[in-house]
Each structure stands twice: as structure tokens, then as C-alpha cells.
Scaffold this motif. Sequence first.
Motif, PDB file in Angstrom:
ATOM      1  N   TYR A   1       0.876  -1.202  -0.081  1.00 11.30           N
ATOM      2  CA  TYR A   1       0.040  -0.100  -0.001  1.00 11.30           C
ATOM      3  C   TYR A   1       0.944   1.095  -0.069  1.00 11.30           C
ATOM      4  CZ  TYR A   1      -3.669   3.377   1.567  1.00 11.30           C
ATOM      5  OH  TYR A   1      -4.560   4.285   1.384  1.00 11.30           O
TER       6      TYR A   1
ATOM      7  N   MET B   1       3.886   1.489  -1.266  1.00  9.58           N
ATOM      8  CA  MET B   1       4.390   1.678  -2.419  1.00  9.58           C
ATOM      9  C   MET B   1       3.423   2.378  -3.679  1.00  9.58           C
ATOM     10  SD  MET B   1       5.646   0.539  -5.579  1.00  9.58           S
ATOM     11  CE  MET B   1       4.975  -0.979  -5.804  1.00  9.58           C
TER      12      MET B   1
ATOM     13  N   GLU C   1      -6.057   1.842  -2.516  1.00  2.00           N
ATOM     14  CA  GLU C   1      -6.951   0.855  -1.799  1.00  2.00           C
ATOM     15  C   GLU C   1      -7.400  -0.193  -2.852  1.00  2.00           C
ATOM     16  OE1 GLU C   1      -8.236   2.832   2.676  1.00  2.00           O
ATOM     17  OE2 GLU C   1      -9.775   2.951   0.878  1.00  2.00           O
TER      18      GLU C   1
ATOM     19  N   TYR D   1       7.559 -11.920  -2.394  1.00  2.00           N
ATOM     20  CA  TYR D   1       7.376 -10.391  -2.201  1.00  2.00           C
ATOM     21  C   TYR D   1       7.962  -9.815  -3.461  1.00  2.00           C
ATOM     22  CZ  TYR D   1       9.704  -6.003  -1.169  1.00  2.00           C
ATOM     23  OH  TYR D   1      10.133  -4.639  -1.114  1.00  2.00           O
TER      24      TYR D   1
ATOM     25  N   GLU E   1      10.830   9.457   3.511  1.00  2.00           N
ATOM     26  CA  GLU E   1      10.872   8.185   4.025  1.00  2.00           C
ATOM     27  C   GLU E   1      12.012   7.937   5.020  1.00  2.00           C
ATOM     28  OE1 GLU E   1      10.152   8.847   0.760  1.00  2.00           O
ATOM     29  OE2 GLU E   1       8.265   8.288   1.003  1.00  2.00           O
TER      30      GLU E   1
ATOM     31  N   ARG F   1      16.447   2.001   4.114  1.00  2.00           N
ATOM     32  CA  ARG F   1      16.550   3.474   4.375  1.00  2.00           C
ATOM     33  C   ARG F   1      18.051   4.100   5.052  1.00  2.00           C
ATOM     34  NH1 ARG F   1      11.136   2.870   8.357  1.00  2.00           N
ATOM     35  NH2 ARG F   1       9.807   2.336   6.668  1.00  2.00           N
TER      36      ARG F   1
ATOM     37  N   LEU G   1      23.159  -3.204   0.517  1.00  2.00           N
ATOM     38  CA  LEU G   1      22.341  -4.387   0.983  1.00  2.00           C
ATOM     39  C   LEU G   1      22.868  -5.876   0.804  1.00  2.00           C
ATOM     40  CD1 LEU G   1      19.101  -3.366  -0.925  1.00  2.00           C
ATOM     41  CD2 LEU G   1      19.690  -2.804   1.599  1.00  2.00           C
TER      42      LEU G   1
ATOM     43  N   ALA H   1      17.691  -5.563  -5.148  1.00  2.00           N
ATOM     44  CA  ALA H   1      17.747  -4.238  -4.610  1.00  2.00           C
ATOM     45  C   ALA H   1      16.732  -3.312  -5.160  1.00  2.00           C
ATOM     46  CB  ALA H   1      19.149  -3.733  -4.980  1.00  2.00           C
ATOM     47  N   ARG H   2      16.211  -3.423  -6.357  1.00  2.19           N
ATOM     48  CA  ARG H   2      14.999  -2.815  -6.568  1.00  2.19           C
ATOM     49  C   ARG H   2      13.984  -2.791  -5.897  1.00  2.19           C
ATOM     50  NH1 ARG H   2      12.277  -5.060 -11.719  1.00  2.19           N
ATOM     51  NH2 ARG H   2      11.728  -6.357 -10.108  1.00  2.19           N
ATOM     52  N   ASP H   3      13.750  -4.255  -5.850  1.00  7.07           N
ATOM     53  CA  ASP H   3      12.426  -4.453  -4.733  1.00  7.07           C
ATOM     54  C   ASP H   3      12.558  -4.159  -3.616  1.00  7.07           C
ATOM     55  OD1 ASP H   3      11.183  -5.576  -7.200  1.00  7.07           O
ATOM     56  OD2 ASP H   3      11.893  -7.764  -6.870  1.00  7.07           O
ATOM     57  N   GLU H   4      13.686  -4.065  -2.877  1.00  6.08           N
ATOM     58  CA  GLU H   4      13.830  -3.568  -1.445  1.00  6.08           C
ATOM     59  C   GLU H   4      13.436  -2.194  -1.253  1.00  6.08           C
ATOM     60  OE1 GLU H   4      13.630  -6.728  -0.023  1.00  6.08           O
ATOM     61  OE2 GLU H   4      14.816  -5.851   1.437  1.00  6.08           O
ATOM     62  N   MET H   5      13.548  -1.118  -2.423  1.00  2.88           N
ATOM     63  CA  MET H   5      13.109   0.024  -2.315  1.00  2.88           C
ATOM     64  C   MET H   5      11.755   0.307  -1.902  1.00  2.88           C
ATOM     65  SD  MET H   5      15.246   2.260  -5.167  1.00  2.88           S
ATOM     66  CE  MET H   5      14.811   1.411  -6.626  1.00  2.88           C
ATOM     67  N   ALA H   6      10.799  -0.482  -2.041  1.00  4.42           N
ATOM     68  CA  ALA H   6       9.621  -0.355  -1.636  1.00  4.42           C
ATOM     69  C   ALA H   6       9.383  -0.190  -0.089  1.00  4.42           C
ATOM     70  CB  ALA H   6       8.554  -1.416  -2.205  1.00  4.42           C
ATOM     71  N   LEU H   7      10.491  -1.121   0.547  1.00  4.57           N
ATOM     72  CA  LEU H   7      10.282  -0.950   1.954  1.00  4.57           C
ATOM     73  C   LEU H   7      10.663   0.360   2.419  1.00  4.57           C
ATOM     74  CD1 LEU H   7      12.321  -4.272   2.503  1.00  4.57           C
ATOM     75  CD2 LEU H   7      10.032  -3.975   2.903  1.00  4.57           C
ATOM     76  N   ALA H   8      11.352   1.207   1.681  1.00  4.55           N
ATOM     77  CA  ALA H   8      11.576   2.591   2.197  1.00  4.55           C
ATOM     78  C   ALA H   8      10.279   3.398   2.521  1.00  4.55           C
ATOM     79  CB  ALA H   8      12.705   3.089   1.599  1.00  4.55           C
ATOM     80  N   THR H   9       9.284   3.146   2.175  1.00  5.10           N
ATOM     81  CA  THR H   9       8.160   3.909   1.964  1.00  5.10           C
ATOM     82  C   THR H   9       7.212   4.068   3.317  1.00  5.10           C
ATOM     83  OG1 THR H   9       6.457   2.440   1.071  1.00  5.10           O
ATOM     84  CG2 THR H   9       7.645   3.785  -0.486  1.00  5.10           C
ATOM     85  N   GLU H  10       6.706   5.109   3.358  1.00  2.00           N
ATOM     86  CA  GLU H  10       6.047   5.278   4.604  1.00  2.00           C
ATOM     87  C   GLU H  10       4.533   5.838   4.183  1.00  2.00           C
ATOM     88  OE1 GLU H  10       5.843   4.499   8.038  1.00  2.00           O
ATOM     89  OE2 GLU H  10       7.995   4.019   8.161  1.00  2.00           O
ATOM     90  N   SER H  11       3.509   5.536   4.689  1.00  2.00           N
ATOM     91  CA  SER H  11       1.854   5.959   4.443  1.00  2.00           C
ATOM     92  C   SER H  11       0.840   5.775   5.202  1.00  2.00           C
ATOM     93  CB  SER H  11       1.783   5.385   2.669  1.00  2.00           C
ATOM     94  OG  SER H  11       1.307   3.906   3.228  1.00  2.00           O
ATOM     95  N   PRO H  12      -0.023   6.506   4.992  1.00  2.00           N
ATOM     96  CA  PRO H  12      -1.208   6.038   5.732  1.00  2.00           C
ATOM     97  C   PRO H  12      -1.766   4.672   5.388  1.00  2.00           C
ATOM     98  CG  PRO H  12      -1.924   7.564   4.213  1.00  2.00           C
ATOM     99  CD  PRO H  12      -0.502   7.187   3.862  1.00  2.00           C
ATOM    100  N   GLU H  13      -2.341   4.370   6.746  1.00  2.00           N
ATOM    101  CA  GLU H  13      -2.728   2.695   6.526  1.00  2.00           C
ATOM    102  C   GLU H  13      -3.841   2.536   5.604  1.00  2.00           C
ATOM    103  OE1 GLU H  13      -2.600  -0.141   8.958  1.00  2.00           O
ATOM    104  OE2 GLU H  13      -0.491   0.624   8.813  1.00  2.00           O
ATOM    105  N   PRO H  14      -3.911   1.264   4.864  1.00  2.00           N
ATOM    106  CA  PRO H  14      -5.486   1.252   4.199  1.00  2.00           C
ATOM    107  C   PRO H  14      -6.391   0.867   5.140  1.00  2.00           C
ATOM    108  CG  PRO H  14      -3.761  -0.766   4.126  1.00  2.00           C
ATOM    109  CD  PRO H  14      -3.081   0.341   4.706  1.00  2.00           C
TER     110      PRO H  14
END
Lengths: 202, 263
Positions: A47, A49, A61, A86, A122, A144, A197, B51-64
Motif C-alpha cells: 500500500y 508503495m 486501496e 515478495y 521516508e 533506509r 544491501l 535491490a530494486r524491490d527492496e526500495m518499496a520497503l523505504a516508503t511510509e504511508s497512511p494505513e489502508p
Amino acid sequence: MIIQFLLYVAGFAFQSADEEREWMKQIQSGNKLYLSKLYNRYHRILYGMIYNVIRTKEESEDLLQEVFVQAWEKADQYDPSRGTVYSFLVTMARNKAIDVTRSKAYKNQSKEDHIINDFTLELQHDNPNPHEEIELHERAVKVREALSQLKKDEREVLYISYFHGLSQSEIAEKISIPLGTVKYRMRQGMIKLRDMLADTAI
Amino acid sequence: MSEKETYNDFESLCTGYVLNALSEEERRQFEKMLESASNEELALLEELTEARDEMALATESPEPRDDLFIDILSEISKEPRKAPIIPIWGYRLAAAILLIGLLGLVMFSQQLSGTLDEKTAVIEEQTTIITELQTELEKRNELLAILESREVNFVIMAGLDVNPEGYGKVIWDTENQRALLQLANLPAPPEDRDYQLWLIKDEQSPISAGVFNFERTSTDLFFKVEELQEQPSDIMNMFAVTLEPKGGMPQPTGDMYLLGQEN
């Protein structure tokens, strides 16, 4: 102790990936409980992302729902030899989100030029987020940290490419720098990220 | 490499390729390269993809929204489990069958009964999933409450000779005297046994922190530790997991599976 800890984290990541492959087998055979496990583990990251790409809660959503419905319907297309579960999910989510930004309707809403950042937002969230699972939290902290060690210019190019889905020439045009510079920064950024990484994963 | 050099070597094209940022011509050029790529080059492609896919982990956002998964469940239940719809002519046909003979009626009744059974099975399955999800949600809320505490000590436990693959973690909320135990890669205990968690302070006698049981080996088994009304020692705190007779023992008697010391 540090080495033990890193081995532990790396071990966890591998075992977690194996476990998720088992979950996918269960999903392939129609067991919805395992889809819920996958959802519990990854819905916040996916979500986040998607939201970073399209920036509207409701659409994000809807897209997240599409991702998990598709993961269920096309579970038999998941091939473990081509990557982790993943990776399968995050690639699907990114492609769907970027497709939305390329749609006519989206462009008509003038959202094409929404916030371009370089992960700065972030990177400010280094405090443990209790809503992330521990293992994912540890991985997120590492990503991060790794991103924070890149040059700002490199982060910016990676961010635009990853979250906006722009080609190198589109990025050059968007931030008014030569194409060669975009290529250089992208290469430097990705290689450094890979190295950092890989170092932390032992 | 200076910024003025060209970027058509494998590494440069590979970084653009994984981000899907190459021009069409460059993409074709790279895919041609891939046909004769060395193992090292293929490994690079895999590492850059990760490494590209791990970039998604750096995000923060509101909850769904909380009920999104319920919508997903109902969406995926639509197609494969759609109940057969009986059209109007179906009823007329049924009436005809009724007229034709008792045998036809019996067959039709059986068909309806099958549909009803199928629907009942779907409802039962959905109810089971919702109940399991609610239980899991309640459990997670309890666990999150521990993770949100200010004073939290982490103790990582490594597997011992009896099961070197095992590992575990205790997240100890010392302020509120509660803890979270994660067990991973431990074999499911036999029916007459439980795993028991022990706190060992300053090499004194172990203090029981409760017994734990599960049916399947997993990497994400989390338990709330209910019996840890102890303050940590300032000198040394260790945790251990042993396999004990059902219900636990006052002192450890069985094989030790996990052991770890607070940093």
C-alpha cells in the motif's frame, strides 16, 4: 554479537522466503487462509508503495485489492525460480500503479507533476513502526540506511524511476539534466545500493 | 567512470533494465547481451532486481482501511464458487419434470440439495476464515501493544546442538512486566510435551516464564508471555527454551533448544 545478529537477520529472510513459497502452494490449491497470511505480512508495504506512486488513498486501496485478487487468481503463474513471493507481489503492485499514472484519466487530473522527492520523507521515519513486522522492519531500516548513504542526486533519480516509472530520457527532461548524467547517477545509485544491501545480508 | 562516458556496458544497461528505464533500442541491446551473459553477469541482474524491490520497503504511508481484506475475500469468492443460477425456464422445466414423474422430482431435489450444501460449505468456510482472522487480529493487537512500549529489551536466542536451525527472540517490556516470544524453526512438540521459557538472572536458578505449544514449524510463531512478573537484573539476563513434560516443570529437566543473553 553483531555478526550473530546479522546472520540471524539474513537467516530469517531466507527462511521467510521459503515459508512464503509454501504459502503460495497453499494459495494455488485454493486455501484462502494463506492469502490472509500474505496480506497480513505485505499489505502495508504494498500500500505504501502504491500510495507513493498515485498519492490518493481510495485509488491506492482499490489497486491493493486488485493486487491480492490477481495474486489469488494467477497464483499458478508464480514461478519460484524467477524470484521471491515478495518480489512477485511488489512488481505486480508497481506495474499496476505506474499503469494508472500513465492512463489518460489520471493525467487529466494533473497529478503527473505530484511531489518528486528523493526518499527524504521516508528517511525521516527511522523509529520502529509497530505496524511493521519485526523482520520487515529490520529490512526497511537497512534499506533506509543504505539510501541515506547515497548522494541526494542519486536518490532522486532512483526515486523518480522507481515510483514514477519514467525512462532515463524522460527523467532527463523532467529534471533538466543531460541523459548521460541520469544514466551515471542511476548506475552509481543502484550499484551502491546493491553493495550496501549485500553487505548487510552477509 | 566519468559522466561523459557512454553507458552501454552490461552493468550500466543492467541498472536501467531492472528499473525498466531503458529506451526500446537499449532494452533490445541488453536482452541480446543476456543471451550470452556470464554467471557473474546473471548474478548481477538478480542482485540489482532484489535491490530494486527492496526500495518499496523505504516508503511510509497512511494505513489502508481495516476491512479491505474482507472485500478481497468476497471478490475472490465470486468467480470460482459462484452458485448456479436457476433461470425461470428451469422452474418450468422442474414443473414439467414434476408432471412427468416422481423420479424426476427426486433428481431435481437432489440437485437443489447439492446447491444448498455447496452454499452452506462456502458460508462455513468464510465463517472459519473470519473467526481465524479475528483471533489473529486480537493476538496481533496484544503483540503490538508490547512493541509500542517505551522500555523494551530484545534478547535473541540461538539454536543449540539438539536443533541448531532453531532461533527465537524475546521482546521484554520491563516497565509493564510483559513480553513477546518469537519461536522459529523449532519442531512441533510431541503431544505429551510443551516448550518452556526460562529467565535466568545472574546465573541463579531459572525462573519459569510459561509454556508454549504449536502444531506446525514456522518462522513467525509469536506468543504473549503471561508469566514474566520479574524485573531484569542489572548484571545479566538470559533466556532459554527447553522441552518439558506437558504443563511445564518448576525447574528445567529436558533438552535445551534455545539460549540467548541480553546485550
